[in-house]
Design an enzyme around this catalytic site. Structure first.
Site, PDB file in Angstrom:
ATOM      1  CG  ASN A 155      -0.747  -3.491   5.401  1.00 20.11           C
ATOM      2  OD1 ASN A 155      -1.075  -2.586   6.159  1.00 20.11           O
ATOM      3  ND2 ASN A 155       0.416  -3.511   4.784  1.00 20.11           N
ATOM      4  CB  CYS A 330      13.850  -9.548   4.003  1.00 20.03           C
ATOM      5  SG  CYS A 330      13.124 -10.132   5.508  1.00 20.03           S
TER       6      CYS A 330
HETATM    7  N1  PLP Z   1      -3.487   0.201   1.888  1.00 19.01           N
HETATM    8  C1  PLP Z   1      -3.304  -1.002   2.432  1.00 19.01           C
HETATM    9  C2  PLP Z   1      -3.772  -1.262   3.819  1.00 19.01           C
HETATM   10  C3  PLP Z   1      -2.707  -2.003   1.688  1.00 19.01           C
HETATM   11  O1  PLP Z   1      -2.532  -3.210   2.236  1.00 19.01           O
HETATM   12  C4  PLP Z   1      -2.284  -1.720   0.363  1.00 19.01           C
HETATM   13  C5  PLP Z   1      -1.579  -2.743  -0.421  1.00 19.01           C
HETATM   14  O2  PLP Z   1      -0.669  -3.388   0.062  1.00 19.01           O
HETATM   15  C6  PLP Z   1      -2.492  -0.455  -0.165  1.00 19.01           C
HETATM   16  C7  PLP Z   1      -3.100   0.485   0.627  1.00 19.01           C
HETATM   17  C8  PLP Z   1      -2.104  -0.106  -1.585  1.00 19.01           C
HETATM   18  O3  PLP Z   1      -2.980  -0.739  -2.459  1.00 19.01           O
HETATM   19  P1  PLP Z   1      -2.785  -0.824  -4.054  1.00 19.01           P
HETATM   20  O4  PLP Z   1      -1.886  -1.985  -4.289  1.00 19.01           O
HETATM   21  O5  PLP Z   1      -4.142  -1.085  -4.613  1.00 19.01           O
HETATM   22  O6  PLP Z   1      -2.239   0.460  -4.516  1.00 19.01           O
END
Ligand code: PLP
Length: 747
Positions: A155, A330
């Protein structure tokens, strides 16, 4: 119009998904467990969406559960795997997760590992400089592992995992395998059933569906333990009445994805990213990308600019109505470095100043054009402020005072545009490079680097600053004052000094005068907001402190602004009158009720148990109050409108920094007000002027989020202007013509 470039955090809801959700709430509102016609319609809708998801994900004969989002999917997968491991006759030793995994993964592993009493070793799979898993390491550890979790795409960086490589490394291992597919949905073909993946969680809100809906893929035959038990929905695998509006919306998104018209293909998206990258490089020529683009999702860019913090870039982009995110989280006081970039072994400056820019696959060329144009404007603004060390540009001449704070220690830069001369007072080593590059960029001569005293918590960095600014030190005393000089002149400004021993034997105040008289005094640690400098150092002169304070009072009087050497609570400045009210000891010594010896003894008593500051630095004085904010100075927009009607003289102050002010449009108000732009770092330039306003004139500060404006309002209140206010929530809550969601699809 807002340009939303934070799609990896969340996305707006696609118009057709909104419509589908509304229809599921208003018309097809049935409970899919009901056996009457309304319920059957809802079930048909749900089955249709599940079938579509199965096709899109290549889920084959695996199970697909609707649940609340990826965090729930991760919990369910980890619980299922660990429950099964508990039953195995031969317990594995390890639970492995990728070092760059979303925090939900290792946290869920630790949580269920402890709760189920497995007590297996939870260990991170190292990643290389390119962000990809160390497959050799994984191959070695895999035989001892019970569960392996590796995300499909990261992410923060967008780095795509080598799922086939991971599958090969797991060959022969008894481990179950979870792949977090959140960031891959709609951007990568996953073909789940073709791989040995046991679990794959997904989240609707990362791909234009609303928050609160997600999917979990479970391979046919993979162990399963429900997280939620109850009414037996989802084949008793996940109880609770299904989120039908979320499911309907997700269905509409998947339909758009299958049709392919709204979603751009990989090559088009990669082309968009290239254009954004080129615009960034043009705007910030020294920029470095934190992950190799060829290994990343075509919709994510993560970069850092040497010498420019991510907080600064975020503020800058936000002022240009561009929403991006720090690669790192941050906190208000200190930026936390990104653990993802740290795991990749990037240098500290890169991990601490990363910025992420991410868009969704429905972006179009017009959106990218506008984003590129704004990125270029941001670069221009930074150059005009001399803030990009590697891109000296057409700087606008700076004038007046700028304050810098590092862990509560203050440093001041006094610049005079007319004479193009500057003085630095109480230089800090952390600022040497920044100040030197600023002087170079502005083309200002460094007239002097002064210390108000020999500091207890750091050595003076004056020699380094002079060297970095290529300025000869000249014939100066230990505090940097030119020997034999009565004053340092900066155009119409004149700095004189006043010896005030006490905190240290060499403590000195610098008095700043202009054509109208004494403007302010830099008093080091002798008088700080809410504290007097400690006088128990070896180099202190406690017996002289009282008479120094009286001498200071004779010269500056009760109301001259005093700028301190430390300011732990963002009060910016004080006066002797304000400090006498806050500190009875000061009032007593100035009021003649305490002689020098009595004052020294009372102070020594207070200094007996001085602890370190919150920054783990030496406290420079005994605080007399707890730094609690005064009564709330927050105004909502409606209250501001009313104030503007009641007080035509209201002063509205933009306290964002100049590089932001140049980009942001002034927000509209119904009534005419007196507008000013005074950056928070330059607040001391204007405090005296606001204090001279009639007591009933409101001074309302605003910034991006309400944080900086609240500091300004509290500081002005403490100095005595009760009508100082901050716009709560800042510009972020100012009404806009176009909403983020509309903007994302309108162009
Ligand atoms: N896994 C990844 C790679 C993510 O980017 C996120 C959200 O930021 C999550 C899990 C968690 O997702 P959710 O907001 O649906 O609980």
């Amino acid at each position: 119009m807002e340009i939303y470039l934070d799609a990896n955090a969340t996305t707006p809801v696609l118009p057709q998904a909104r419509e589908a959700a509304l229809a599921a709430m208003a018309e097809d509102f049935g409970n899919p467990s009901s056996i009457h016609s309304t319920g059957l319609k809802a079930r048909a809708l749900m089955d249709g969406v599940r079938a579509r998801a199965r096709r899109v994900l290549g889920a084959g004969s695996g199970k697909l559960l609707f649940l609340s989002g990826a965090t729930e999917g991760i919990q369910t997968a980890v619980l299922s795997a660990l429950s099964a491991l508990r039953e195995r006759p031969q317990r594995p030793e390890l639970l492995l997760y990728g070092a760059t995994e979303h925090k939900a993964v290792p946290e869920a592993m630790r949580h269920w590992n402890a709760l189920l009493g497995l007590n297996l070793q939870v260990q991170a799979i190292p990643v290389g400089r390119d962000g990809r898993h160390d497959l050799a390491w994984l191959r070695e550890q895999a035989p001892r592992a019970g569960l392996v979790c590796t995300m499909a795409a990261n992410n923060e960086t967008g780095v795509i995992s080598d799922l086939d490589g991971i599958a090969a490394a797991l060959a022969g291992s008894p481990a179950l395998w979870m792949v977090d597919g959140v960031q891959a949905l709609g951007k990568l073909p996953l073909r789940l059933a073709e791989r040995r993946i046991d679990y794959a969680p997904f989240s609707g809100h990362k791909l234009y569906a609303p928050k609160g809906i997600g999917l979990l893929y479970v391979r046919e035959g993979a162990p399963f333990t429900p997280l939620l038990a109850g009414g037996g929905q989802e084949g008793a695998l996940r109880s609770g009445t299904e989120n039908m509006s979320g499911i309907a919306a997700l269905g509409a998104v998947l339909a758009a994805l299958e049709e392919g018209r709204a979603f751009r293909d990989h090559a088009t998206l990669a082309g968009y990213r290239e254009r954004l990258a080129a615009a960034l490089q043009q705007a910030f020529p020294s920029l470095v990308f934190n992950a190799p683009p060829e290994l990343c999702l075509p919709t994510t860019l993560n970069f850092a600019v040497p010498g420019v913090s991510s907080k600064l870039l975020l503020d800058l982009f936000d002022a240009a109505e561009m929403r991006v995110s720090g690669g790192s989280a941050c906190s208000a006081s200190k930026a936390q470095p990104s653990y993802v970039l740290e795991a990749m072994g990037l240098p500290a400056w890169q991990t601490a100043s990363a910025v992420r820019l991410s868009f969704g696959p429905v972006a179009d060329a017009a959106f990218i054009d506008e984003a590129c144009a704004r990125i270029r404007v941001c670069g221009e603004s930074l150059r005009e402020s001399c803030l990009d060390p590697n891109a000296p540009g057409h700087a606008l001449p700076a004038d007046g005072l700028t304050r810098f704070v590092v862990d509560g220690a203050c440093c001041y830069l006094l610049a005079d545009a007319a004479s193009r001369r500057a003085v630095v007072i109480d230089p800090l080593p952390e600022l040497t490079e920044r100040l030197a590059q600023w002087l170079r960029c502005q083309g200002y001569a460094l007239a002097a680097v002064l210390d108000t005293h020999s500091h207890g918590d750091h050595a003076s960095s004056a020699p380094e600053l002079l060297a970095a600014a290529q300025t000869p030190r000249g014939d100066v005393d230990g505090l940097g004052w030119p020997r034999g000089a009565d004053a340092i002149e900066l155009g119409a400004l004149r700095l004189a000094r006043l010896h005030i021993p006490g905190h240290t034997q060499d403590s000195t105040a610098y008095l700043l005068r202009d054509t109208l008289g004494l403007r302010l005094a830099f008093v080091g640690d002798t008088v700080m907001p809410g504290a007097l400098g400690r006088s128990d150092f070896e180099q202190s002169a406690p017996q002289d402190y009282g008479s120094s304070l009286r001498r200071l009072e004779q010269v500056v009087g009760p109301h001259t602004l005093l700028l301190p050497g430390h300011d732990y609570d963002d009060r910016f400045a004080s006066t002797l009158a304000v400090e006498c009210a806050a500190q009875p000891l000061l009032a007593d010594v100035l009021g003649g009720r305490l002689d020098d010896a009595g004052f020294a003894a009372a102070k020594a008593q207070r200094e007996q148990s001085l602890a370190l500051t919150e920054y783990q630095t030496i406290a420079c004085g005994a605080r007399v109050d707890d730094g609690c904010p005064l009564a709330s100075s927050e105004l909502c927009l409606a209250a501001l409108s009313q104030l503007t009607r009641e007080h035509p003289g209201l002063v509205l102050v933009d306290v964002r920094e100049p590089y932001e002010q140049r980009l942001g449009q002034a927000p509209e108000l119904e009534a005419e007000v007196c507008r000013e732009a005074v950056a928070l770092s330059g607040l001391p330039n204007a405090l005296a002027r606001w204090l001279a306003l009639p007591a009933e004139t409101p001074v309302v500060f605003f910034c991006r989020s309400g944080n900086r404006s609240s500091q300004a309002a509290q500081a002005l209140r403490r100095l005595g202007h009760a009508q100082a206010w901050s716009l709560g929530g800042g510009l972020a809550l100012w009404p806009r013509i176009t909403t983020a969601a509309d903007a994302a699809f309108a162009i």
